[in-house]
Design a protein around this motif. Structure first.
Motif, mmCIF file in Angstrom:
data_model
loop_
_atom_site.group_PDB
_atom_site.id
_atom_site.type_symbol
_atom_site.label_atom_id
_atom_site.label_comp_id
_atom_site.label_asym_id
_atom_site.label_seq_id
_atom_site.Cartn_x
_atom_site.Cartn_y
_atom_site.Cartn_z
ATOM 1 N N SER A 147 0.831 -1.206 0.000
ATOM 2 C CA SER A 147 0.000 0.000 0.000
ATOM 3 C C SER A 147 0.872 1.264 0.000
ATOM 4 O O SER A 147 1.965 1.263 0.559
ATOM 5 N N PRO A 148 0.371 2.332 -0.589
ATOM 6 C CA PRO A 148 1.067 3.619 -0.434
ATOM 7 C C PRO A 148 0.746 4.214 0.933
ATOM 8 O O PRO A 148 -0.152 3.728 1.626
ATOM 9 N N PRO A 149 1.470 5.275 1.317
ATOM 10 C CA PRO A 149 1.097 6.012 2.529
ATOM 11 C C PRO A 149 -0.153 6.860 2.252
ATOM 12 O O PRO A 149 -0.500 7.118 1.101
ATOM 13 N N TRP A 150 -0.785 7.292 3.320
ATOM 14 C CA TRP A 150 -1.943 8.190 3.237
ATOM 15 C C TRP A 150 -1.558 9.486 2.530
ATOM 16 O O TRP A 150 -0.555 10.117 2.879
ATOM 17 N N GLY A 151 -2.333 9.845 1.514
ATOM 18 C CA GLY A 151 -2.115 11.138 0.867
ATOM 19 C C GLY A 151 -0.987 11.173 -0.146
ATOM 20 O O GLY A 151 -0.720 12.212 -0.746
ATOM 21 N N ILE A 152 -0.281 10.065 -0.331
ATOM 22 C CA ILE A 152 0.806 10.025 -1.317
ATOM 23 C C ILE A 152 0.518 8.894 -2.307
ATOM 24 O O ILE A 152 0.570 7.718 -1.944
ATOM 25 N N HIS A 153 0.190 9.242 -3.514
ATOM 26 C CA HIS A 153 -0.124 8.293 -4.598
ATOM 27 C C HIS A 153 -1.391 7.471 -4.315
ATOM 28 O O HIS A 153 -1.701 6.578 -5.086
ATOM 29 N N ASP A 154 -2.072 7.695 -3.191
ATOM 30 C CA ASP A 154 -3.254 6.865 -2.918
ATOM 31 C C ASP A 154 -4.480 7.475 -3.587
ATOM 32 O O ASP A 154 -4.380 8.503 -4.272
ATOM 33 N N GLN A 155 -5.632 6.825 -3.435
ATOM 34 C CA GLN A 155 -6.848 7.263 -4.117
ATOM 35 C C GLN A 155 -8.000 7.336 -3.112
ATOM 36 O O GLN A 155 -7.953 6.684 -2.074
#
Ligand SMILES: [Zn+2]
Length: 218
Positions: A147-155
Motif C-alpha cells: 500500500s502507499p502512505p496516506w495522501g501520497i499516490h493513494d486514491q
C-alpha cells in the motif's frame, strides 16, 4: 545495488526468455505484492538473485505438488523467495524491511489491515529496526510495502486509501525509499515518485529497474 522491483501485474517482457537480456546485471529482486507465485518463481529462477516480497491484499494460498509420490502439500509461499513482512534483513549494503497488505475494505480473512492493525505490525517490526540502528547506525534503507502512505499516490476510494501510520513510520525511521504497488496506473501523467521528509516514495507498478543505495548518514 541494482534492483528489479515488481508489483501487481505480470509483465510479458519479464515473463519470457528475454528477461535476462532485458534486465541486465542486477543484485536483487523485490516484489511489492499482488503477483502470482509462478511469476515470482520464474523471475527468481531465471535471474538467480536474492528475492524478497510482501503480499498484497490479493495474496492467497496456492497449492503445489512438491516432493515424491501422490501427496499434495500446501505451499503458501513462493519458493526461493523471502517474505519480508514485519521482518528486517540485510542484503549486501542494504537494510530492507516490509509491511504487507492494504487498508481493510471488506471481510476477507488476510492481508487487509485497519489502521490500528497496521500499527500493531509496525510495533512488531520496530525492535528489529532498533537493532539495525545499534548495529549499523540507521533503522533501514528500504521499506517494501504494498500500500502507499496516506495522501501520497493513494486514491479516495476505500480499497486504495493509504496508511496514515506509514507517514509516522517515515518520520520516525527515515528510510531512504518506500516502495509500493497497489495503485494501478492507466495514464502517463500520474505522479509515481514523491519526496516525504527523508524518504522517496515510489509506486513501482508494474516494474522498475533502479539503483537502491543505503541512507547517507548526516
Ligand atoms: Zn493491491
Amino acid at each position: 545495488m541494482r534492483a528489479l522491483v515488481i508489483s501487481d501485474k505480470v509483465e510479458p517482457i519479464l515473463y519470457s526468455a528475454g528477461i535476462t537480456r532485458h534486465v541486465g546485471a542486477i543484485d536483487l529482486v523485490i516484489s511489492c505484492g499482488d503477483l502470482p507465485h509462478y511469476y515470482l518463481e520464474f523471475i527468481t529462477s531465471m535471474l538467480g538473485k536474492p528475492t524478497y516480497y510482501v503480499y498484497g491484499n490479493h495474496g492467497r494460498e496456492v497449492e503445489y505438488q512438491v516432493g515424491k509420490g501422490e501427496t499434495w502439500h500446501r505451499v503458501t509461499e513462493p519458493m526461493g523467495a523471502t517474505n519480508l513482512h514485519a521482518a528486517a534483513v540485510k542484503e549486501g549494503d542494504l537494510l530492507l524491511a516490509g509491511l504487507e497488505g492494504s487498508i481493510r475494505y471488506n471481510d476477507a480473512p488476510r492481508f487487509q489491515y485497519t489502521e490500528q492493525a497496521m500499527w500493531a505490525e509496525i510495533w512488531r517490526l520496530a525492535p528489529k529496526l532498533m537493532m539495525n540502528r545499534i548495529r549499523y547506525g540507521r533503522y533501514l534503507d528500504v521499506l517494501v510495502a504494498h500500500s502507499p502512505p496516506w495522501g501520497i499516490h493513494d486514491q479516495p476510494d476505500r480499497p486504495h486509501q493509504g496508511f496514515k501510520s506509514f507517514l509516522w513510520f517515515m518520520r520516525r525511521f527515515k528510510p531512504r525509499y518506500l516502495l509500493h504497488g497497489h495503485i494501478h496506473l492507466y495514464r502517463r501523467n500520474v505522479v509515481t515518485e514523491s519526496l516525504f521528509e527523508a524518504t522517496t516514495v515510489i509506486n513501482v507498478y508494474p516494474y522498475r529497474l533502479m539503483n537502491l543505495e543505503p541512507c547517507v548518514r548526516p
